[in-house]
Write a protein that holds these residues in place. Sequence first.
Motif, PDB file in Angstrom:
ATOM      1  N   ARG A   1      29.237   2.908  83.114  1.00 55.07           N
ATOM      2  CA  ARG A   1      30.649   2.716  82.792  1.00 55.07           C
ATOM      3  C   ARG A   1      31.448   4.014  82.792  1.00 55.07           C
ATOM      4  O   ARG A   1      32.625   4.023  83.161  1.00 55.07           O
ATOM      5  CB  ARG A   1      30.769   1.987  81.456  1.00 55.07           C
ATOM      6  N   VAL A   2      30.823   5.119  82.387  1.00 58.19           N
ATOM      7  CA  VAL A   2      31.578   6.374  82.395  1.00 58.19           C
ATOM      8  C   VAL A   2      31.813   6.861  83.820  1.00 58.19           C
ATOM      9  O   VAL A   2      32.788   7.570  84.098  1.00 58.19           O
ATOM     10  CB  VAL A   2      30.880   7.476  81.563  1.00 58.19           C
ATOM     11  N   LYS A   3      30.921   6.476  84.740  1.00 56.77           N
ATOM     12  CA  LYS A   3      31.113   6.860  86.142  1.00 56.77           C
ATOM     13  C   LYS A   3      32.385   6.246  86.723  1.00 56.77           C
ATOM     14  O   LYS A   3      32.973   6.782  87.662  1.00 56.77           O
ATOM     15  CB  LYS A   3      29.906   6.423  86.978  1.00 56.77           C
ATOM     16  N   LYS A   4      32.779   5.112  86.172  1.00 61.54           N
ATOM     17  CA  LYS A   4      33.955   4.403  86.683  1.00 61.54           C
ATOM     18  C   LYS A   4      35.259   4.908  86.063  1.00 61.54           C
ATOM     19  O   LYS A   4      36.340   4.459  86.445  1.00 61.54           O
ATOM     20  CB  LYS A   4      33.812   2.901  86.415  1.00 61.54           C
ATOM     21  N   PHE A   5      35.143   5.810  85.094  1.00 60.36           N
ATOM     22  CA  PHE A   5      36.357   6.283  84.416  1.00 60.36           C
ATOM     23  C   PHE A   5      37.198   7.143  85.355  1.00 60.36           C
ATOM     24  O   PHE A   5      36.694   8.006  86.062  1.00 60.36           O
ATOM     25  CB  PHE A   5      35.990   7.089  83.173  1.00 60.36           C
ATOM     26  N   HIS A   6      38.494   6.884  85.354  1.00 60.81           N
ATOM     27  CA  HIS A   6      39.413   7.689  86.155  1.00 60.81           C
ATOM     28  C   HIS A   6      40.725   7.822  85.388  1.00 60.81           C
ATOM     29  O   HIS A   6      40.986   7.093  84.430  1.00 60.81           O
ATOM     30  CB  HIS A   6      39.662   7.044  87.526  1.00 60.81           C
ATOM     31  N   VAL A   7      41.538   8.755  85.801  1.00 62.59           N
ATOM     32  CA  VAL A   7      42.789   9.026  85.084  1.00 62.59           C
ATOM     33  C   VAL A   7      43.998   8.793  85.984  1.00 62.59           C
ATOM     34  O   VAL A   7      45.063   9.356  85.759  1.00 62.59           O
ATOM     35  CB  VAL A   7      42.807  10.477  84.545  1.00 62.59           C
ATOM     36  N   ASP A   8      43.835   7.947  86.972  1.00 58.43           N
ATOM     37  CA  ASP A   8      44.921   7.729  87.930  1.00 58.43           C
ATOM     38  C   ASP A   8      46.185   7.207  87.270  1.00 58.43           C
ATOM     39  O   ASP A   8      47.301   7.557  87.665  1.00 58.43           O
ATOM     40  CB  ASP A   8      44.475   6.734  89.014  1.00 58.43           C
ATOM     41  N   ASP A   9      46.011   6.358  86.251  1.00 57.99           N
ATOM     42  CA  ASP A   9      47.171   5.740  85.615  1.00 57.99           C
ATOM     43  C   ASP A   9      47.708   6.550  84.436  1.00 57.99           C
ATOM     44  O   ASP A   9      48.765   6.231  83.897  1.00 57.99           O
ATOM     45  CB  ASP A   9      46.814   4.330  85.127  1.00 57.99           C
ATOM     46  N   ALA A  10      46.958   7.558  84.021  1.00 57.55           N
ATOM     47  CA  ALA A  10      47.376   8.366  82.876  1.00 57.55           C
ATOM     48  C   ALA A  10      48.312   9.480  83.332  1.00 57.55           C
ATOM     49  O   ALA A  10      48.069  10.142  84.341  1.00 57.55           O
ATOM     50  CB  ALA A  10      46.164   8.957  82.177  1.00 57.55           C
ATOM     51  N   VAL A  11      49.366   9.682  82.577  1.00 59.82           N
ATOM     52  CA  VAL A  11      50.360  10.695  82.931  1.00 59.82           C
ATOM     53  C   VAL A  11      50.204  11.931  82.061  1.00 59.82           C
ATOM     54  O   VAL A  11      50.248  13.058  82.550  1.00 59.82           O
ATOM     55  CB  VAL A  11      51.790  10.128  82.792  1.00 59.82           C
ATOM     56  N   THR A  12      49.994  11.731  80.773  1.00 56.70           N
ATOM     57  CA  THR A  12      49.892  12.847  79.841  1.00 56.70           C
ATOM     58  C   THR A  12      48.452  13.007  79.350  1.00 56.70           C
ATOM     59  O   THR A  12      47.611  12.121  79.522  1.00 56.70           O
ATOM     60  CB  THR A  12      50.804  12.621  78.625  1.00 56.70           C
ATOM     61  N   VAL A  13      48.187  14.153  78.714  1.00 56.70           N
ATOM     62  CA  VAL A  13      46.865  14.403  78.138  1.00 56.70           C
ATOM     63  C   VAL A  13      46.563  13.380  77.049  1.00 56.70           C
ATOM     64  O   VAL A  13      45.436  12.873  76.952  1.00 56.70           O
ATOM     65  CB  VAL A  13      46.787  15.837  77.566  1.00 56.70           C
TER      66      VAL A  13
END
Length: 261
Positions: A130-142
């Motif tokens: 599950r952590v391999k699938k983590f991405h931040v594409d939709d996150a804008v801020t820290v």
Amino acid sequence: MKMQEPILDEVKLFEDIKRVNSELFAFFKEKYDFILSEKINQPQPPEDVDKLIKRFIVRSSEKPIFQKLNGADDIKDLLEDINDLAKAMGNSIDDIVQSYEEQLKNDQVVETIDMISRLVQKFRKALNARVKKFHVDDAVTVDEMQSDFFDLISKILKENLIERIIPAIYEGMKIGNVEIYDLILGKINNFLSAMGIRTLEIEAGQKINYDFCRPTESEENSTDDYRLKEVIKEIRQLPYIFDEDHIVVEGEVIGWRFING
């Protein structure tokens, strides 16, 4: 020469041992769908419940793992660190179980701790996948990145580690053989501490903190003493938190049921 009949207390003790062993086996079979062979063994004396729960205390001075994510460049190293910690925990528990199996072959406790070891390995696989699938594409801020990462990590820790394994260790300890369960618990506690997780220290006799605890009541815990209203009678599981704003698992407590008149 006629053998002396066992005294009543000895008979009752033996029946209690059979009952608690059966309850533990039923717990595993229902919750984890494992098939176990039933054998009655004389357990080590169980520890007082109030003292027992203190073994589950986790202290941590580490920064919560999700707060170490400050940008997309941190993800790879952070995920490697988490997997390394989980691997070290799993390998240590495997070593403990293997050592104990060599001492007590075909023992009921060995079957139980072997199941716990397998559950830890399942947790590692779920964590890695599950952590391999983590991405931040939709996150804008820290803050958004950290919030998304907290949601991911806390869900895995809650569902695949704490809620599945901690109750099993607690039930095993209540029956006896505290030493072996404590060795396994120590490795899990170390892992959680390294992740920045700690337990909220609560005690029987304190008022229930509904922000962190999920209470249950029953007729058996009824009282007409108003001073015991909303007071903890027994702790079944401590609350696991990153900090007071980020709860991973609520505590489970038995509260007194106040009856007015």
